[in-house]
Motif scaffolding. Structure first.
Motif, PDB file in Angstrom:
ATOM      1  N   ASP A  16     -13.828  74.224  30.409  1.00 31.95           N
ATOM      2  CA  ASP A  16     -14.894  75.141  30.808  1.00 31.95           C
ATOM      3  C   ASP A  16     -14.254  76.312  31.548  1.00 31.95           C
ATOM      4  N   ILE A  17     -14.206  77.453  30.870  1.00 27.60           N
ATOM      5  CA  ILE A  17     -13.629  78.661  31.454  1.00 27.60           C
ATOM      6  C   ILE A  17     -14.732  79.353  32.256  1.00 27.60           C
ATOM      7  N   GLY A  18     -14.524  79.466  33.561  1.00 24.54           N
ATOM      8  CA  GLY A  18     -15.545  80.025  34.439  1.00 24.54           C
ATOM      9  C   GLY A  18     -16.567  78.966  34.821  1.00 24.54           C
ATOM     10  N   ILE A  19     -16.109  77.788  35.202  1.00 20.88           N
ATOM     11  CA  ILE A  19     -16.992  76.650  35.477  1.00 20.88           C
ATOM     12  C   ILE A  19     -17.944  76.911  36.638  1.00 20.88           C
ATOM     13  N   SER A  20     -17.550  77.737  37.589  1.00 20.76           N
ATOM     14  CA  SER A  20     -18.364  78.027  38.767  1.00 20.76           C
ATOM     15  C   SER A  20     -18.776  76.726  39.455  1.00 20.76           C
ATOM     16  N   PHE A  90     -18.759  89.413  33.208  1.00 20.34           N
ATOM     17  CA  PHE A  90     -18.019  89.933  34.355  1.00 20.34           C
ATOM     18  C   PHE A  90     -16.751  90.682  33.981  1.00 20.34           C
ATOM     19  N   PHE A  91     -16.503  90.865  32.689  1.00 20.38           N
ATOM     20  CA  PHE A  91     -15.273  91.500  32.236  1.00 20.38           C
ATOM     21  C   PHE A  91     -15.582  92.760  31.442  1.00 20.38           C
ATOM     22  N   ALA A  92     -14.607  93.676  31.404  1.00 20.89           N
ATOM     23  CA  ALA A  92     -14.703  94.781  30.460  1.00 20.89           C
ATOM     24  C   ALA A  92     -14.779  94.182  29.056  1.00 20.89           C
ATOM     25  N   LYS A  93     -15.489  94.830  28.166  1.00 18.94           N
ATOM     26  CA  LYS A  93     -15.723  94.246  26.847  1.00 18.94           C
ATOM     27  C   LYS A  93     -14.433  93.988  26.080  1.00 18.94           C
ATOM     28  N   THR A  94     -13.472  94.863  26.203  1.00 16.07           N
ATOM     29  CA  THR A  94     -12.194  94.640  25.517  1.00 16.07           C
ATOM     30  C   THR A  94     -11.558  93.335  26.001  1.00 16.07           C
ATOM     31  N   THR A 150     -18.847  96.141  36.330  1.00 13.32           N
ATOM     32  CA  THR A 150     -18.820  95.779  34.919  1.00 13.32           C
ATOM     33  C   THR A 150     -19.942  94.796  34.638  1.00 13.32           C
ATOM     34  N   VAL A 151     -20.732  95.080  33.634  1.00 11.66           N
ATOM     35  CA  VAL A 151     -21.705  94.120  33.117  1.00 11.66           C
ATOM     36  C   VAL A 151     -21.568  94.192  31.605  1.00 11.66           C
ATOM     37  N   CYS A 152     -20.979  93.179  31.002  1.00  9.65           N
ATOM     38  CA  CYS A 152     -20.670  93.220  29.571  1.00  9.65           C
ATOM     39  C   CYS A 152     -21.797  92.609  28.748  1.00  9.65           C
ATOM     40  N   PHE A 153     -22.241  93.334  27.742  1.00 10.76           N
ATOM     41  CA  PHE A 153     -23.294  92.889  26.837  1.00 10.76           C
ATOM     42  C   PHE A 153     -22.733  92.815  25.416  1.00 10.76           C
ATOM     43  N   PHE A 154     -23.263  91.892  24.613  1.00  9.48           N
ATOM     44  CA  PHE A 154     -22.877  91.800  23.206  1.00  9.48           C
ATOM     45  C   PHE A 154     -24.098  91.995  22.324  1.00  9.48           C
ATOM     46  N   LEU A 155     -23.898  92.695  21.226  1.00  8.14           N
ATOM     47  CA  LEU A 155     -24.956  92.830  20.222  1.00  8.14           C
ATOM     48  C   LEU A 155     -25.230  91.466  19.603  1.00  8.14           C
TER      49      LEU A 155
END
Length: 193
Positions: A16-20, A90-94, A150-155
């Motif tokens: 789990d990447i980013g388990i928080s 939380f990351f830049a989209k790239t 940064t707030v990353c959104f995906f189509l």
């Protein structure tokens, strides 16, 4: 998780990447899977351990205090399930795209990747775009008194395409409203056919 749980091996291993605090992944621990959680928030990791111990499956949890990409760049293990739930925003989209590809690289042949990420159909996307133009590669925006953020959104379908480009078979892809009222894309894909 109703799409994911029936497809997992009860003796499997999960990354789990980013388990928080562990809320999103806890159903897999209840199902008998071992969890390796990675996060850079020490307080959240401590809380996660406490909650897993209270629930009686603390022995199923190992955590690593480490940056997601740093972990993936040095990881040599393969997992039955790799999860990225509410992390990519939380990351830049790239960078988020790199995380998806690297995360998929940690999936065992026949294993699964589970991703939940913000959708461009979320009202926040249009609100932020109204305040100032959103740069589509980085999604770095001006947010008033907080400076750059940064707030990353995906189509819808965008993560599916990234995974398919890595050789994944998309098993489930949906857009829905999450428990806090945000619109999210949820994707489950398999490594191989």
């Amino acid at each position: 998780e109703c799409e994911l749980l029936p497809r997992v091996k009860t003796d499997g291993r999960v990354l789990d990447i980013g388990i928080s605090r562990g809320h999103a992944i806890s159903p897999l621990a209840f199902a008998g899977l071992s969890i390796l959680g990675v996060d850079t928030n020490v307080g959240a990791l401590k809380f996660c351990h406490e909650e897993f111990d209270k629930a009686g499956f603390g022995d199923k949890l190992i955590t690593a205090y480490m940056d997601a990409m740093q972990f993936l760049d040095t990881n040599t293990q393969k997992f039955d399930v790799v999860s990225m739930s509410d992390l990519l925003m939380f990351f830049a989209k790239t960078k988020a795209k790199e995380l998806i590809k690297s995360g998929f690289g940690a999936v065992e042949t026949g294993g699964l990747i589970w991703i939940v990420t913000k959708s461009t159909n979320d009202s926040l996307y249009s609100e932020l775009g109204w305040m100032s133009p959103i740069e589509t590669d980085t999604y770095i925006i001006q947010t008033g008194c907080h400076g750059l953020s940064t707030v990353c959104f995906f189509l819808p379908g965008e993560v599916d395409e990234i995974l398919a480009g890595q050789g994944a078979s998309v098993l489930f892809s949906s857009e829905s409203v999450n428990s806090v009222g945000g619109v999210v894309n949820t994707i489950l894909a398999k490594n191989g056919s």
